[in-house]
Design an enzyme around this catalytic site. Sequence first.
Site, short mmCIF file in Angstrom:
data_model
loop_
_atom_site.label_atom_id
_atom_site.label_comp_id
_atom_site.label_asym_id
_atom_site.label_seq_id
_atom_site.Cartn_x
_atom_site.Cartn_y
_atom_site.Cartn_z
N HIS A 199 0.82 -1.20 0.00
CA HIS A 199 0.00 0.00 0.00
C HIS A 199 0.87 1.25 0.00
CE1 HIS A 199 -3.78 -2.20 1.74
NE2 HIS A 199 -3.34 -2.73 0.62
N GLU A 258 1.34 3.66 2.15
CA GLU A 258 2.12 3.94 3.34
C GLU A 258 3.42 3.14 3.37
OE1 GLU A 258 -2.28 3.98 4.73
OE2 GLU A 258 -1.07 3.14 3.10
N CYS A 284 -5.25 1.16 6.74
CA CYS A 284 -6.01 -0.05 7.01
C CYS A 284 -5.55 -0.70 8.31
CB CYS A 284 -5.91 -1.03 5.85
SG CYS A 284 -4.23 -1.58 5.48
N TRP A 287 -19.43 11.76 -36.39
CA TRP A 287 -19.11 11.97 -34.97
C TRP A 287 -19.60 13.34 -34.54
CZ3 TRP A 287 -17.61 7.82 -32.44
CH2 TRP A 287 -16.93 6.82 -33.12
N ARG A 289 -13.33 4.89 -19.91
CA ARG A 289 -13.51 3.44 -19.93
C ARG A 289 -12.40 2.74 -19.14
NH1 ARG A 289 -15.01 1.87 -26.24
NH2 ARG A 289 -17.14 2.71 -26.27
N ASP A 330 -25.23 -0.23 -32.83
CA ASP A 330 -23.84 0.17 -33.00
C ASP A 330 -22.86 -0.99 -33.10
OD1 ASP A 330 -24.84 2.71 -32.79
OD2 ASP A 330 -24.13 3.06 -30.74
N THR A 374 -32.64 5.13 -24.03
CA THR A 374 -33.64 4.43 -23.22
C THR A 374 -33.06 4.03 -21.87
OG1 THR A 374 -34.75 3.57 -25.19
CG2 THR A 374 -35.16 2.43 -23.12
N LEU A 375 -31.87 3.44 -21.87
CA LEU A 375 -31.23 3.05 -20.62
C LEU A 375 -30.86 4.27 -19.79
CD1 LEU A 375 -30.06 0.88 -18.76
CD2 LEU A 375 -27.97 0.90 -20.15
#
Length: 388
Positions: free
Chosen positions: A69, A71, A94, A189, A203, A219, A320-321
């Site tokens: 980690h 630290e 942690c 585009w 993404r 698509d 729609t979504l």
Amino acid sequence: MVTETGGATVSGEKEGRVPSDEAAMAEAVALGERGRLTAAPNPWVGCVIADAGGEIVGRGFHRRAGEPHAEVHALQEAGDQARGATAYVTLEPCAHQGRTPPCAPALVEAGVSRVVVAVLDPDDKVAGRGVEILRAAGIAVEVGIGADAAARSLAPYLHHRRTGRPLCLLKTAVSIDGCTAAADGTSQWITGPEARADAHRLRAESGAVVVGAGTALADNPTLTYRNLEFEEGPAPPQPLRVLIDAAGRVPATGPLFDPTLAPTLVITTPAADPEVKRAWKESGAEVEEVADRGGVDLDAALELLGRRGILQAMVEGGATLHGALLRAGLVDRIVMYQGGAVLGARGLPAFGGPGPATLDEASRWRLAAVRQVGSDARLDWEPVQPRN
């Protein structure tokens, strides 16, 4: 100077010196960001260690799950200079043994005299225990310095740990007048190459990329990130591609069902055609069923992704979504790329389905960030009243 575990030095009186607690924490947040693409499902934490004179003697960030980690990296760089020093950590250290040893005891053993924590960790395995360990050892602990910046950076992780669901990020590209496509459905585009590259970066930052059946049919998408350069070692894994298809409309063909590109999960309902479900599985995709609420139960779908450790789910449509998620109050952030086209009254809207009857009933959003990307604008919106 930048080291293997380091980051850019903030401005100060000289190399390595920080003028304030706030500046030290700002550097820790910047360090943590270097692990954003690779640390998930762990949080991308940054740590800076400064000696009594304000000299930075150690820097670290969490690169990926299973590795040390932030630290630990910072303490290794600081060595004996950590004794009596101050550690600045973006997230509470942690307190439990996981794939790596706990960090709070490591700070105690190193002999730091003070720890500054930006935000507490809501994970049930931590939840204040790290701070308790430090204070029980006589270490001074301050919580809250740099909290806003750290919370923005760690928003997907914090949301996941508090709700059990990934942060739901809705991404869309629109014209000046808010349309996603012309009347004939063409949309490539609306925005330029720089905005598209920025969306590919989103993404890469997301554990899952989600589309509905209509977009998949129209698509034939790949839903992978492409043509990105990474400064921090190997490229991160491709996101999980998630298809929301209640009725089994999408055939198991095309790049979305090519397992050599990235894994695919189909979330469907018991109403879907059994033969289509079989074809999905034979293609190598995973198939999960949730309740049919006139379509896929979207709340249950997000909970399913949360159980898989997905911290951020990027929803790429279609309208729609997008509209269904918004009406259900499940969207935590909207990233809107606005291009310089005007499509008029016949253009297709970004969000489908019925809207509010009056302005008073409309959901309200706050503009969290705006910047120019090539010739386009990126607008980041957050709900004025978050669901959780």
